[in-house]
Design an enzyme around this catalytic site. Structure first.
Site, PDB file in Angstrom:
ATOM      1  N   GLU A  26       0.794  -1.147   0.058  1.00  0.00           N
ATOM      2  CA  GLU A  26       0.148  -0.185  -0.107  1.00  0.00           C
ATOM      3  C   GLU A  26       0.797   1.046  -0.038  1.00  0.00           C
ATOM      4  OE1 GLU A  26      -2.200  -0.829   3.373  1.00  0.00           O
ATOM      5  OE2 GLU A  26      -0.607  -0.488   5.010  1.00  0.00           O
ATOM      6  N   CYS A  49       3.742   8.471  -0.148  1.00  0.00           N
ATOM      7  CA  CYS A  49       4.384   7.804   0.992  1.00  0.00           C
ATOM      8  C   CYS A  49       4.475   6.286   0.392  1.00  0.00           C
ATOM      9  CB  CYS A  49       3.536   7.916   2.180  1.00  0.00           C
ATOM     10  SG  CYS A  49       4.325   6.468   3.313  1.00  0.00           S
ATOM     11  N   CYS A 109       6.889  -6.946   6.158  1.00  0.00           N
ATOM     12  CA  CYS A 109       8.218  -6.363   6.680  1.00  0.00           C
ATOM     13  C   CYS A 109       8.766  -7.413   7.868  1.00  0.00           C
ATOM     14  CB  CYS A 109       7.906  -5.052   7.521  1.00  0.00           C
ATOM     15  SG  CYS A 109       9.345  -4.266   8.399  1.00  0.00           S
ATOM     16  N   CYS A 127       8.086  -4.472  14.564  1.00  0.00           N
ATOM     17  CA  CYS A 127       7.952  -3.166  15.635  1.00  0.00           C
ATOM     18  C   CYS A 127       6.412  -3.419  16.390  1.00  0.00           C
ATOM     19  CB  CYS A 127       7.906  -1.737  14.884  1.00  0.00           C
ATOM     20  SG  CYS A 127       9.411  -1.357  14.307  1.00  0.00           S
ATOM     21  N   CYS A 173       3.261  -1.599  15.196  1.00  0.00           N
ATOM     22  CA  CYS A 173       3.078  -1.414  13.677  1.00  0.00           C
ATOM     23  C   CYS A 173       2.040  -2.336  13.264  1.00  0.00           C
ATOM     24  CB  CYS A 173       4.443  -1.433  13.085  1.00  0.00           C
ATOM     25  SG  CYS A 173       4.261  -1.130  11.219  1.00  0.00           S
ATOM     26  N   GLU A 180      11.307  -2.175   5.340  1.00  0.00           N
ATOM     27  CA  GLU A 180      12.303  -1.465   5.831  1.00  0.00           C
ATOM     28  C   GLU A 180      13.157  -1.120   4.580  1.00  0.00           C
ATOM     29  OE1 GLU A 180      13.962   0.363   8.310  1.00  0.00           O
ATOM     30  OE2 GLU A 180      15.624   0.518   7.076  1.00  0.00           O
ATOM     31  N   ASN A 209      -1.390   5.705  15.730  1.00  0.00           N
ATOM     32  CA  ASN A 209      -2.671   5.141  14.828  1.00  0.00           C
ATOM     33  C   ASN A 209      -3.077   4.089  15.346  1.00  0.00           C
ATOM     34  OD1 ASN A 209      -3.927   6.788  12.560  1.00  0.00           O
ATOM     35  ND2 ASN A 209      -1.830   6.754  11.561  1.00  0.00           N
ATOM     36  N   CYS A 218       0.312   1.892   9.060  1.00  0.00           N
ATOM     37  CA  CYS A 218       0.998   1.085   8.133  1.00  0.00           C
ATOM     38  C   CYS A 218       0.297  -0.232   8.231  1.00  0.00           C
ATOM     39  CB  CYS A 218       2.267   0.731   8.498  1.00  0.00           C
ATOM     40  SG  CYS A 218       3.534   2.252   8.513  1.00  0.00           S
TER      41      CYS A 218
END
Ligand code: SAH
Length: 351
Positions: A92, A105, A112, A116, A119, A163, A293, A336
């Site tokens: 996305e 963005c 990923c 994290c 996230c 990343e 978020n 994300c």
């Protein structure tokens, strides 16, 4: 999806010419149609001879990704797009408008591997690296889906999924495509690469001969907390990160942006602020504070507006310039990985 056909989106003019055994000027013409004019249909490339257009139609595709979902938030001036890639992977990207400014963005990986703690992307695991065409393709397709006039020069941030420094070569190649004077011609200072702090990536980035900006996702300035929030910190602790940034600053003289996602009671206290100031001392720093978020599967809470502002004031009082992003990307699932997760839920409910 395109079988053995050559995908042109990720190629520089000279590569297009070489791969298709064309004259250099023909490589440039094709590149200009794709990157400067946003024309992906070979038939409309009117300055190419008809036989060449026919050959391109047979042997090539401009891109092999498509938009499968778009969400728009008028309030935020944001459009979020979900792409499906040739092998069915999904990524996305977001187009943000602020006054006359447009920011894109972009994702650098499908999924990923970093996990994290706050996230959404990590929840879906790591799928694969993107190639340069899939990265720059997000920018070109976002601009046309958002009907952004060609004369608007966008800002580009590598803050979508993945990343960037774990896919270094493709990210660098995509930046050269974005900056190409015969293409979008995005100014280096308008491009920001955001990393969790992969130190060998930072060292390589310092040696690139350009003004592209670097942003570090810090989020905590003590090793215990940072390792919890950003597990990559266990491989590259804060001392190593600090050294890499000091070297980067010495070599380039450039300012470094630091991102700090504010999590209630976790990294938004006076103690966290103190630790951050110690870490930033001596670095040419700019801080981007991001209200968290919410991600439904995760149990963090976003910091209150009052805490966000207090944290910001603490930094400003220490002489550090900051921005505090607007809250509530929630209505377009702006965090994300969330749009991808949404789409997967839809698919599950269809079965
Ligand atoms: N891997 C890179 C780039 C992708 S994430 C990096 O870590 O910098 C871009 C930024 O958004 C990072 O600072 C990340 O920590 C932050 N982020 C991720 N999920 C978020 C969420 N739900 N709310 C707010 N910020 C988030």
């Amino acid at each position: 999806m395109n079988g053995r056909r050559l995908c042109l989106m990720g190629l520089m003019p000279e590569q297009i010419a070489a791969d298709l055994a064309l004259k250099p000027y023909q490589g440039r013409q094709i590149f200009q149609w794709i990157h400067r004019k946003g024309v992906f249909d070979f038939e409309s490339m009117t300055n190419l001879a008809k036989p060449l257009r026919e050959r391109l139609k047979e042997q090539c595709v401009v891109q092999d990704m498509r938009i499968i979902r778009t969400q728009t938030s008028e309030a935020l001036g944001a459009m979020k797009v979900l792409f499906e890639l040739h092998d069915g992977e999904r990524i996305e990207s977001v187009l943000l408008r602020d006054g006359g400014r447009v920011t894109l963005c972009l994702s650098s990986q499908a999924g990923c591997p970093l996990n994290c703690a706050f996230c959404a992307t990590g929840l879906g695991g790591f799928r694969r690296n993107l190639d340069p065409g899939e990265i720059v393709g997000q920018a070109l397709l976002l601009l046309s889906a958002g009907e952004v006039p060609r004369e608007v020069s966008p800002n580009v941030v590598y803050m979508g999924m993945g990343e960037p420094f774990l896919n270094y070569d493709a990210v660098v190649a995509s930046i050269h495509l974005l900056m190409h004077p015969e293409g979008l011609c995005v100014g280096a200072r308008r491009i920001t690469v955001s990393t969790v702090g992969v130190v060998d990536g930072i060292a390589r980035f310092a040696n690139e001969d350009w003004q592209v900006r670097l942003s570090i996702s810090l989020h905590a300035a003590n090793d215990e907390l940072r390792s919890r929030l950003v597990p990559h910190n266990r491989a590259n602790g804060l001392a190593q990160l600090r050294n890499a940034l000091r070297d980067y600053g010495a070599k380039t003289g450039r300012q470094i942006t630091f991102e700090w996602t504010l999590l209630d009671g976790v990294n938004d206290t006076a103690g966290d602020l103190r630790e951050m100031l110690v870490f930033l001392k001596g670095l040419k720093a700019f801080v981007n504070l991001i209200p968290w978020n919410p991600v439904p599967e995760l149990s963090f809470r976003a910091s209150s507006r009052a805490n966000c502002i207090a944290f910001q004031q603490g930094l400003e009082q220490a002489g550090i310039k900051t921005t505090l992003r607007r809250e509530n990307g929630g209505d377009i699932a702006a965090a994300c990985g969330q749009l991808r997760a949404l789409q997967e839920e839809d698919l599950k409910s269809e079965i």
